[in-house]
Design a protein around this motif. Structure first.
Motif, PDB file in Angstrom:
ATOM      1  N   VAL A 194      34.063  40.386   6.872  1.00  0.00           N
ATOM      2  CA  VAL A 194      32.836  41.293   6.705  1.00  0.00           C
ATOM      3  C   VAL A 194      31.460  40.144   7.167  1.00  0.00           C
ATOM      4  O   VAL A 194      31.400  38.929   7.076  1.00  0.00           O
ATOM      5  N   PRO A 195      30.348  41.007   7.873  1.00  0.00           N
ATOM      6  CA  PRO A 195      30.393  42.215   7.959  1.00  0.00           C
ATOM      7  C   PRO A 195      30.984  43.166   9.062  1.00  0.00           C
ATOM      8  O   PRO A 195      30.848  44.283   9.333  1.00  0.00           O
ATOM      9  N   GLU A 196      31.997  42.589   9.903  1.00  0.00           N
ATOM     10  CA  GLU A 196      32.424  43.064  11.042  1.00  0.00           C
ATOM     11  C   GLU A 196      33.874  43.772  10.477  1.00  0.00           C
ATOM     12  O   GLU A 196      34.254  43.296   9.401  1.00  0.00           O
ATOM     13  N   THR A 197      34.318  44.866  11.106  1.00  0.00           N
ATOM     14  CA  THR A 197      35.539  45.544  10.939  1.00  0.00           C
ATOM     15  C   THR A 197      36.404  45.134  12.131  1.00  0.00           C
ATOM     16  O   THR A 197      36.092  45.726  13.172  1.00  0.00           O
ATOM     17  N   ASN A 198      37.051  44.250  11.957  1.00  0.00           N
ATOM     18  CA  ASN A 198      37.930  43.694  13.343  1.00  0.00           C
ATOM     19  C   ASN A 198      39.108  44.563  13.428  1.00  0.00           C
ATOM     20  O   ASN A 198      39.502  44.698  14.612  1.00  0.00           O
ATOM     21  N   GLY A 199      39.708  45.105  12.435  1.00  0.00           N
ATOM     22  CA  GLY A 199      41.039  45.494  12.771  1.00  0.00           C
ATOM     23  C   GLY A 199      41.896  44.459  13.313  1.00  0.00           C
ATOM     24  O   GLY A 199      41.800  43.290  13.153  1.00  0.00           O
ATOM     25  N   ILE A 200      43.291  44.792  13.839  1.00  0.00           N
ATOM     26  CA  ILE A 200      43.990  43.851  14.592  1.00  0.00           C
ATOM     27  C   ILE A 200      44.309  44.444  15.996  1.00  0.00           C
ATOM     28  O   ILE A 200      44.550  45.781  16.304  1.00  0.00           O
ATOM     29  N   ARG A 201      43.888  43.757  16.795  1.00  0.00           N
ATOM     30  CA  ARG A 201      44.096  44.238  18.406  1.00  0.00           C
ATOM     31  C   ARG A 201      45.300  44.144  19.095  1.00  0.00           C
ATOM     32  O   ARG A 201      45.728  42.814  19.503  1.00  0.00           O
ATOM     33  N   GLY A 202      45.884  45.120  19.194  1.00  0.00           N
ATOM     34  CA  GLY A 202      47.271  45.306  20.004  1.00  0.00           C
ATOM     35  C   GLY A 202      48.504  44.819  18.839  1.00  0.00           C
ATOM     36  O   GLY A 202      48.413  43.976  17.964  1.00  0.00           O
ATOM     37  N   LEU A 203      49.811  45.379  19.525  1.00  0.00           N
ATOM     38  CA  LEU A 203      50.930  45.321  18.861  1.00  0.00           C
ATOM     39  C   LEU A 203      51.486  43.754  19.073  1.00  0.00           C
ATOM     40  O   LEU A 203      51.935  43.180  17.980  1.00  0.00           O
ATOM     41  N   GLY A 204      51.314  43.238  20.025  1.00  0.00           N
ATOM     42  CA  GLY A 204      51.498  41.586  20.155  1.00  0.00           C
ATOM     43  C   GLY A 204      50.818  40.712  19.092  1.00  0.00           C
ATOM     44  O   GLY A 204      51.520  40.002  18.603  1.00  0.00           O
TER      45      GLY A 204
ATOM     46  N   LYS B  26      44.658  35.663   3.080  1.00  0.00           N
ATOM     47  CA  LYS B  26      43.350  35.453   3.558  1.00  0.00           C
ATOM     48  C   LYS B  26      42.895  34.686   4.881  1.00  0.00           C
ATOM     49  O   LYS B  26      42.040  34.916   5.352  1.00  0.00           O
ATOM     50  N   SER B  27      44.207  34.282   5.292  1.00  0.00           N
ATOM     51  CA  SER B  27      44.034  33.237   6.653  1.00  0.00           C
ATOM     52  C   SER B  27      44.049  34.314   7.711  1.00  0.00           C
ATOM     53  O   SER B  27      44.053  33.881   9.153  1.00  0.00           O
ATOM     54  N   THR B  28      44.411  35.621   7.600  1.00  0.00           N
ATOM     55  CA  THR B  28      44.878  36.538   8.482  1.00  0.00           C
ATOM     56  C   THR B  28      43.548  36.705   9.579  1.00  0.00           C
ATOM     57  O   THR B  28      43.812  36.766  10.768  1.00  0.00           O
ATOM     58  N   ALA B  29      42.420  36.907   8.907  1.00  0.00           N
ATOM     59  CA  ALA B  29      40.955  37.041   9.529  1.00  0.00           C
ATOM     60  C   ALA B  29      40.900  35.584  10.805  1.00  0.00           C
ATOM     61  O   ALA B  29      40.512  35.945  11.814  1.00  0.00           O
ATOM     62  N   GLU B  30      40.985  34.372  10.259  1.00  0.00           N
ATOM     63  CA  GLU B  30      41.212  33.376  11.148  1.00  0.00           C
ATOM     64  C   GLU B  30      42.227  33.525  12.209  1.00  0.00           C
ATOM     65  O   GLU B  30      41.817  33.192  13.237  1.00  0.00           O
ATOM     66  N   LEU B  31      43.269  33.623  11.812  1.00  0.00           N
ATOM     67  CA  LEU B  31      44.463  33.646  12.795  1.00  0.00           C
ATOM     68  C   LEU B  31      44.170  34.715  13.750  1.00  0.00           C
ATOM     69  O   LEU B  31      44.543  34.807  14.814  1.00  0.00           O
ATOM     70  N   ASN B  32      43.805  35.894  13.231  1.00  0.00           N
ATOM     71  CA  ASN B  32      43.275  37.104  13.985  1.00  0.00           C
ATOM     72  C   ASN B  32      42.487  36.649  15.280  1.00  0.00           C
ATOM     73  O   ASN B  32      42.439  37.448  16.225  1.00  0.00           O
ATOM     74  N   ARG B  33      41.512  35.637  14.999  1.00  0.00           N
ATOM     75  CA  ARG B  33      40.717  35.360  15.973  1.00  0.00           C
ATOM     76  C   ARG B  33      41.116  34.391  17.164  1.00  0.00           C
ATOM     77  O   ARG B  33      40.419  34.235  18.212  1.00  0.00           O
ATOM     78  N   LEU B  34      42.197  33.902  16.900  1.00  0.00           N
ATOM     79  CA  LEU B  34      42.727  33.032  17.786  1.00  0.00           C
ATOM     80  C   LEU B  34      43.155  33.581  19.084  1.00  0.00           C
ATOM     81  O   LEU B  34      43.631  34.846  18.973  1.00  0.00           O
ATOM     82  N   PRO B  35      43.317  32.989  20.304  1.00  0.00           N
ATOM     83  CA  PRO B  35      43.871  33.679  21.357  1.00  0.00           C
ATOM     84  C   PRO B  35      45.192  33.890  21.160  1.00  0.00           C
ATOM     85  O   PRO B  35      46.027  33.313  20.527  1.00  0.00           O
ATOM     86  N   LEU B  36      45.743  35.015  22.105  1.00  0.00           N
ATOM     87  CA  LEU B  36      47.262  35.552  21.746  1.00  0.00           C
ATOM     88  C   LEU B  36      48.001  34.442  22.097  1.00  0.00           C
ATOM     89  O   LEU B  36      49.336  34.037  21.538  1.00  0.00           O
TER      90      LEU B  36
ATOM     91  N   ALA C 236      42.407  41.301   7.284  1.00  0.00           N
ATOM     92  CA  ALA C 236      41.551  40.835   8.661  1.00  0.00           C
ATOM     93  C   ALA C 236      40.388  41.424   8.408  1.00  0.00           C
ATOM     94  O   ALA C 236      39.457  40.944   9.133  1.00  0.00           O
ATOM     95  N   ASP C 237      40.054  42.481   7.817  1.00  0.00           N
ATOM     96  CA  ASP C 237      38.758  42.921   7.531  1.00  0.00           C
ATOM     97  C   ASP C 237      37.921  42.732   6.358  1.00  0.00           C
ATOM     98  O   ASP C 237      36.890  42.350   6.813  1.00  0.00           O
ATOM     99  N   THR C 238      38.585  42.401   5.186  1.00  0.00           N
ATOM    100  CA  THR C 238      37.706  41.809   4.178  1.00  0.00           C
ATOM    101  C   THR C 238      37.333  40.693   4.133  1.00  0.00           C
ATOM    102  O   THR C 238      36.424  40.204   3.617  1.00  0.00           O
ATOM    103  N   ASN C 239      38.053  39.598   5.000  1.00  0.00           N
ATOM    104  CA  ASN C 239      37.561  38.395   5.245  1.00  0.00           C
ATOM    105  C   ASN C 239      36.940  38.177   6.358  1.00  0.00           C
ATOM    106  O   ASN C 239      36.795  37.133   6.880  1.00  0.00           O
TER     107      ASN C 239
END
Length: 190
Positions: free
Chosen positions: A34-44, A163-173, A29-32
């Motif tokens: 860059v330059p942001e550190t997104n983390g993963i927002r929330g347990l859901g 590597k698709s984690t960062a892209e998926l992480n940007r999608l609405p819940l 989620a973070d290395t893909n």
């Protein structure tokens, strides 16, 4: 009876553990991103990412025991094991939590309450937080070391999926839920 979240050992060799898998979701989620550190927002969000990417990687047969997922009454997805692993990774100081400046989404509240009422023993519920604000977990230096070490040991196909984690992480819940719900399976609690 235990009153704590069970420890989650981080191993650098051998089979991929559930904790290793979640660490790698944070890593990618973070290395893909860059330059942001997104983390993963929330347990859901973490629960849906682990279900979608875990299925793509075939981890249901690889990580034993794999996470169990449940459909919630509000058409969400909840996993007591994902919550356990998240708390264990925080306790092991490989993840650090930051409060996001926004209220906890309704889906998060409903899914955590569902887990507390149906899957977490009453005497352990105090160890499972129901925060007022959305939490964002990011890797610490310790977590970065473990995730990078594990990445070196994973096969290339898995890395491409991660590597698709960062892209998926940007999608609405809601979009993540739509992708993940069909994967829960007929065995899940409805």
């Amino acid at each position: 009876m235990s009153t704590e979240v069970p420890p989650s050992p981080i191993r650098l060799t051998g089979p991929l553990t559930r904790g290793d898998f979640l660490l790698l979701l944070y890593w990618f989620a973070d290395t893909n991103a860059v330059p942001e550190t997104n983390g993963i927002r929330g347990l859901g969000r973490l629960t849906r990412l682990s279900l979608i990417l875990g299925e793509e990687m075939g981890l249901r047969q690889t990580i034993q025991p794999y996470f169990e997922y449940h459909r919630t009454p509000g058409r969400g997805i909840a996993s007591p094991e994902v919550w356990d692993e998240l708390l264990a990774l925080r306790a092991y100081q490989v993840l650090r939590t930051f409060d996001a400046d926004e209220p906890l989404p309704t889906e998060e509240i409903e899914e955590r309450r569902y887990l507390l009422e149906h899957h977490i023993p009453a005497h352990e519920r105090g160890h499972y937080p129901l925060p007022a604000f959305l939490e964002r977990d990011v890797l610490t230096n310790k977590g970065t070391f473990f995730a990078a070490k594990r990445e070196d040991q994973t096969i290339q196909r898995w890395i491409e999926i991660y590597k698709s984690t960062a892209e998926l992480n940007r999608l609405p819940l809601s979009d993540l839920t739509a992708r993940a719900l069909p994967l829960v399976g007929a065995h899940a609690t409805r």
